[in-house]
Motif scaffolding. Structure first.
Motif, PDB file in Angstrom:
ATOM      1  N   LEU A  23      74.291  58.186  60.520  1.00  9.52           N
ATOM      2  CA  LEU A  23      74.717  57.569  59.264  1.00  9.52           C
ATOM      3  C   LEU A  23      75.096  56.110  59.444  1.00  9.52           C
ATOM      4  CD1 LEU A  23      77.097  60.389  57.965  1.00  9.52           C
ATOM      5  CD2 LEU A  23      74.673  60.047  57.432  1.00  9.52           C
ATOM      6  N   TRP A  29      79.503  57.735  50.100  1.00  9.66           N
ATOM      7  CA  TRP A  29      78.514  57.011  49.311  1.00  9.66           C
ATOM      8  C   TRP A  29      78.271  55.614  49.870  1.00  9.66           C
ATOM      9  CZ3 TRP A  29      74.863  58.622  46.473  1.00  9.66           C
ATOM     10  CH2 TRP A  29      74.216  57.769  45.584  1.00  9.66           C
ATOM     11  N   TYR A  71      71.132  49.570  45.990  1.00  8.88           N
ATOM     12  CA  TYR A  71      72.422  49.908  46.599  1.00  8.88           C
ATOM     13  C   TYR A  71      73.430  50.113  45.475  1.00  8.88           C
ATOM     14  CZ  TYR A  71      76.677  49.346  49.440  1.00  8.88           C
ATOM     15  OH  TYR A  71      77.891  49.529  50.045  1.00  8.88           O
ATOM     16  N   TYR A  72      73.742  51.372  45.212  1.00  7.69           N
ATOM     17  CA  TYR A  72      74.696  51.690  44.147  1.00  7.69           C
ATOM     18  C   TYR A  72      76.107  51.597  44.722  1.00  7.69           C
ATOM     19  CZ  TYR A  72      70.796  53.217  41.210  1.00  7.69           C
ATOM     20  OH  TYR A  72      69.648  53.258  40.456  1.00  7.69           O
ATOM     21  N   ARG A 110      70.308  56.723  52.610  1.00 11.11           N
ATOM     22  CA  ARG A 110      69.330  57.683  52.074  1.00 11.11           C
ATOM     23  C   ARG A 110      69.575  58.085  50.620  1.00 11.11           C
ATOM     24  NH1 ARG A 110      70.069  63.435  52.110  1.00 11.11           N
ATOM     25  NH2 ARG A 110      71.817  63.368  53.560  1.00 11.11           N
ATOM     26  N   LEU A 111      70.811  58.465  50.284  1.00  9.40           N
ATOM     27  CA  LEU A 111      71.053  59.003  48.936  1.00  9.40           C
ATOM     28  C   LEU A 111      70.914  57.932  47.848  1.00  9.40           C
ATOM     29  CD1 LEU A 111      73.901  61.538  49.704  1.00  9.40           C
ATOM     30  CD2 LEU A 111      71.544  62.045  49.045  1.00  9.40           C
ATOM     31  N   HIS A 112      71.056  56.659  48.252  1.00  9.20           N
ATOM     32  CA  HIS A 112      70.844  55.580  47.287  1.00  9.20           C
ATOM     33  C   HIS A 112      69.373  55.505  46.865  1.00  9.20           C
ATOM     34  CE1 HIS A 112      74.837  53.443  47.831  1.00  9.20           C
ATOM     35  NE2 HIS A 112      74.851  54.386  48.759  1.00  9.20           N
ATOM     36  N   GLU A 136      68.797  58.049  44.133  1.00 10.08           N
ATOM     37  CA  GLU A 136      69.262  57.508  42.852  1.00 10.08           C
ATOM     38  C   GLU A 136      68.286  56.495  42.272  1.00 10.08           C
ATOM     39  OE1 GLU A 136      71.663  59.831  41.888  1.00 10.08           O
ATOM     40  OE2 GLU A 136      71.998  58.060  40.624  1.00 10.08           O
ATOM     41  N   ASP A 170      64.695  61.286  60.590  1.00 14.01           N
ATOM     42  CA  ASP A 170      65.611  61.740  61.635  1.00 14.01           C
ATOM     43  C   ASP A 170      64.868  62.229  62.870  1.00 14.01           C
ATOM     44  OD1 ASP A 170      67.900  61.082  60.348  1.00 14.01           O
ATOM     45  OD2 ASP A 170      68.363  63.085  59.631  1.00 14.01           O
ATOM     46  N   TRP A 171      63.605  62.626  62.704  1.00 15.87           N
ATOM     47  CA  TRP A 171      62.754  62.941  63.860  1.00 15.87           C
ATOM     48  C   TRP A 171      61.338  62.558  63.488  1.00 15.87           C
ATOM     49  CZ3 TRP A 171      65.866  66.848  61.660  1.00 15.87           C
ATOM     50  CH2 TRP A 171      65.249  67.621  60.691  1.00 15.87           C
ATOM     51  N   THR A 218      71.322  66.543  59.214  1.00 19.11           N
ATOM     52  CA  THR A 218      70.221  66.098  58.361  1.00 19.11           C
ATOM     53  C   THR A 218      70.279  66.851  57.031  1.00 19.11           C
ATOM     54  OG1 THR A 218      68.750  65.507  60.181  1.00 19.11           O
ATOM     55  CG2 THR A 218      67.699  66.162  58.113  1.00 19.11           C
ATOM     56  N   GLY A 219      70.240  66.114  55.945  1.00 21.06           N
ATOM     57  CA  GLY A 219      70.185  66.745  54.626  1.00 21.06           C
ATOM     58  C   GLY A 219      71.537  67.125  54.054  1.00 21.06           C
ATOM     59  N   GLN A 235      64.951  59.019  55.370  1.00 23.00           N
ATOM     60  CA  GLN A 235      66.196  58.267  55.494  1.00 23.00           C
ATOM     61  C   GLN A 235      65.935  56.833  55.022  1.00 23.00           C
ATOM     62  OE1 GLN A 235      68.730  60.212  56.788  1.00 23.00           O
ATOM     63  NE2 GLN A 235      67.180  61.809  56.982  1.00 23.00           N
ATOM     64  N   ASN A 244      72.719  53.966  57.068  1.00 23.61           N
ATOM     65  CA  ASN A 244      71.754  54.892  56.470  1.00 23.61           C
ATOM     66  C   ASN A 244      72.187  55.140  55.023  1.00 23.61           C
ATOM     67  OD1 ASN A 244      70.187  57.086  55.696  1.00 23.61           O
ATOM     68  ND2 ASN A 244      70.444  58.180  57.633  1.00 23.61           N
ATOM     69  N   ASN A 269      74.635  66.355  52.028  1.00 19.92           N
ATOM     70  CA  ASN A 269      74.790  65.302  51.015  1.00 19.92           C
ATOM     71  C   ASN A 269      76.230  64.969  50.659  1.00 19.92           C
ATOM     72  OD1 ASN A 269      72.076  64.950  50.964  1.00 19.92           O
ATOM     73  ND2 ASN A 269      71.712  66.301  49.223  1.00 19.92           N
ATOM     74  N   VAL A 275      66.734  63.503  48.933  1.00 18.50           N
ATOM     75  CA  VAL A 275      67.848  64.443  48.710  1.00 18.50           C
ATOM     76  C   VAL A 275      67.956  65.429  49.875  1.00 18.50           C
ATOM     77  CG1 VAL A 275      68.566  66.434  47.315  1.00 18.50           C
ATOM     78  CG2 VAL A 275      67.962  64.271  46.193  1.00 18.50           C
ATOM     79  N   HIS A 276      66.812  65.879  50.382  1.00 16.52           N
ATOM     80  CA  HIS A 276      66.834  66.884  51.446  1.00 16.52           C
ATOM     81  C   HIS A 276      66.849  66.286  52.848  1.00 16.52           C
ATOM     82  CE1 HIS A 276      66.546  70.649  49.181  1.00 16.52           C
ATOM     83  NE2 HIS A 276      65.963  69.903  48.259  1.00 16.52           N
ATOM     84  N   GLY A 277      66.920  64.968  52.925  1.00 18.07           N
ATOM     85  CA  GLY A 277      67.010  64.348  54.250  1.00 18.07           C
ATOM     86  C   GLY A 277      65.700  64.356  55.016  1.00 18.07           C
TER      87      GLY A 277
END
Lengths: 425, 425
Positions: B344, B416, A168-169, A350-352, A355, A307-308, B409-410, A400, A348, B412, A395-397
């Protein structure tokens, strides 16, 4: 490290590309049909900076221009395989060196995900998996991935807590070590752990989070794991930290956690285990949680998700994580709805995970010689692809990361707001 | 106020209890069978401080001891009805005065919910509603509840923003007005509204939130509502505030929001409307949102919900909110999963609705004479029961309050962390 450790990965190491001129000649000159297939493949990648060359180009000449990536397909069979089922075969062909990627692997994977996205796979039409590994399946699956050697994971995971799950950034400038500490604080704060409370953990990893909770929040932890190597490591670590009276590591399936005389726990926590449980077992997991926690108990499940509904990438399932399945939130509701559990909070992040994976991949590359020495080049390529591909999936989702906090329906001692999670420590 | 306004409520006003001695005599003395039914009913209420008396006790003598509640059942038919189907009939009998409650109504309802809880209805076994009101159904249902008169709602809702939805008591000492402002800030912060952005709102209420967003966050709002009285009120209000260039109130169904030439919106928001949409329409709602928002768009749905699927209380459905249905999170996923939308953040603020309803009930009682003058005693009792019953439904976890934040979805550009929601303004 014992070479037999490589076996679970199972990537075929034969069939390496013919790199000498006579061997290349034996492969024959690419035909018009071969060239046509290449054009089909590249057209799918849109205007991505990708060039595809075939076996008539010597490996040393398959170098990309600045900012571009050259993919060299080393033999005709590889070309056909990647046309037929890129998701399944690319991984093995890349691992075996029959497909080479010169330039940034992430750029290629990014284009592949864009292509997959654009194809608009109606994933929601697919039936959700009823995957329900039993105790023996789980034991085998977990052994495949987690028992390949603690020393290997120590080369590239964070050095403080050996967390093999999303960090967790809280602040994007954090180091991997700081972000993993922040993740453990984030989860502990959501659970509002209090000194003296009893916590049950499903899936210990190498024990980092159980020890963290005991040390930083004064709780007593009972933690279940079926990976023998991880449990041994965790027990040693607890001894070194002098925490054996606070933390017990049990080498057993979490499904055996509720004995007739088992105590009731104040909190249930599971970080990065649900991916291995299988949707067919979710209802039973919720039922177990219901039996494990006190009337005032709460819980948190941290898991990779979707997501699905969609099955795991075929190659990852075959070579890296057999039997793994990232659920949708809808599927996760099988844990809560039938068992009188109330969802309080879903986050959610996801982007963490993208990283986190970037940090792991960087350290993996820094230590790639050591990894090659432990295993071999096939292993190195397979893990490089797995880490890089996972970055792009987040990155592309396509993937998640859900943290779901819950308590019993109707329990009113829940936090009034979530502000306490964000107060300065 | 026009008495015809009462008609939608439809509570039978005939059959009032016989309060004079001769009429009581005509009802006959309660029999042993009547007493047996009373014992059945009271035994279901456990050890709650509830006494049940029958028509042989004059109303003025049916007074409770300190801390207890006396329920007076005024005739034999009322006794039979409440035995057969308390959920449906109690409301009408109470509204009509054929059942009287002396003492704290909340204490009685609290006991009723405890009893319902203890019965352990396996609600998760029930099939989820496929309720899918069409445009005409919705128009009729909404008219029934929201068009009974703005003056009535102004008597007991918050005075600043006329919010007929759950407030957010960021601090428990807040007034109702402060908590409604805090709710609107909470939602706006989750959506990270920026000046100049375009927001589409499904369900305006009296326009308070649309005007709030325009005034406090500088956004342009297009807001849909099918309640004629509410739209008229909202348009007047926009004029008074000088915000007609920033906020447009459209008297139409949200389903008509996406015309061929409709602009794309930066944010979709809906507070307290999903309850009227019906699960059978969720997938279409998500499809509409997909067409309404930009690629960078995000949305928030704030709705009453359930931990497991269950139809709305039969009496509330019949008399107060026809066609309403509070969904589970699983059911809500029909909005997101098939339409490429990624959840999210989910927050459950159930207990805040209990607080909000307490504030409403207090103000309702302060203004009860005015309400009685607008309508009649039957109306007063029905609404008292509805407000008090709703408090207990949220306190006991029979109802939840979900805020669900989502994006594509996706995408970005999502926040954060959630720390920005909790920063001091």
């Amino acid at each position: 490290m014992n070479r037999s450790r490589l076996e679970p990965l199972g990537v075929p190491t034969s069939g390496y590309p013919a790199d000498s001129a006579p061997e290349r000649a034996a492969l024959g000159v690419p035909t018009a049909a071969d060239r046509w297939i290449v054009r089909q493949l590249t057209s799918r990648l849109g205007d991505a900076p990708i060039d595809v060359v075939l076996w008539d180009v010597p490996p040393e000449k398959a170098q990309p221009a600045e900012g571009r990536v050259t993919v060299r397909i080393g033999d005709r069979r590889a070309l056909f395989q990647v046309l037929v089922n890129p998701e399944l075969h690319f991984g093995d062909l890349y691992s075996a060196g029959r497909i080479q990627v010169n330039g940034d692997l992430l750029t290629l994977l990014d284009a592949a995900y864009r292509y997959l996205d654009a194809r608009g796979v109606p994933g929601w039409l697919r039936r959700g998996s009823r995957l329900a590994p039993d105790l023996a399946d789980s034991k085998r699956n977990i052994h495949h991935h987690y028992d390949i050697g603690n020393e290997f994971y120590e080369l590239w995971l964070d050095r403080e807590a050996l967390q093999y799950t999303c960090a967790y950034y809280a602040d994007p400038s954090m180091t991997l070590e700081q972000a993993q500490q922040a993740k453990m604080h984030h989860v502990s704060r959501k659970l509002r752990l209090q000194p003296g409370e009893r916590v049950i953990e499903a899936g210990s990893g190498w024990g980092g989070f159980a020890l963290f909770m005991a040390k930083n929040y004064g709780v007593n932890v009972r933690s279940f794991n079926i990976s023998h190597e991880q449990v041994e490591h965790a027990r040693e670590w607890a001894k070194r930290e002098g925490l054996t009276d606070k933390v017990e590591f049990v080498e057993d399936d979490y499904r055996n956690a509720a004995g007739a005389k088992s105590p009731r726990y104040d909190a249930f926590v599971s970080i990065g285990m649900l991916e291995h449980v299988g949707p067919g077992n979710y209802r039973a997991l919720g039922n177990l949680i219901d039996r494990l926690i006190t009337p005032e108990g709460r819980g948190l499940i941290h898991t990779i998700g979707r997501d699905w509904p969609e099955p795991l990438n075929a190659w990852i399932d075959k070579r890296i994580f057999p039997g793994a399945y990232p659920p949708t939130l809808r599927q996760m509701m099988d844990i809560f709805e039938p068992n009188g559990l109330s969802v309080l909070d879903v986050e959610n992040i996801r982007l963490h995970y993208a990283e986190t994976l970037r940090a792991w991949l960087d350290r993996f590359e820094e230590n790639v010689d050591a990894v090659r020495k432990m295993f071999d080049e096939t292993f190195v390529r397979a893990w490089r692809l797995y880490l890089a591909g996972s970055i792009m999936a987040f990155v592309h989702g396509k993937l998640q990361l859900f943290q779901v906090l819950f308590a019993r329906t109707g329990y009113n001692g829940v936090p009034w707001t979530r502000a306490h999670v964000y107060e300065k420590a």
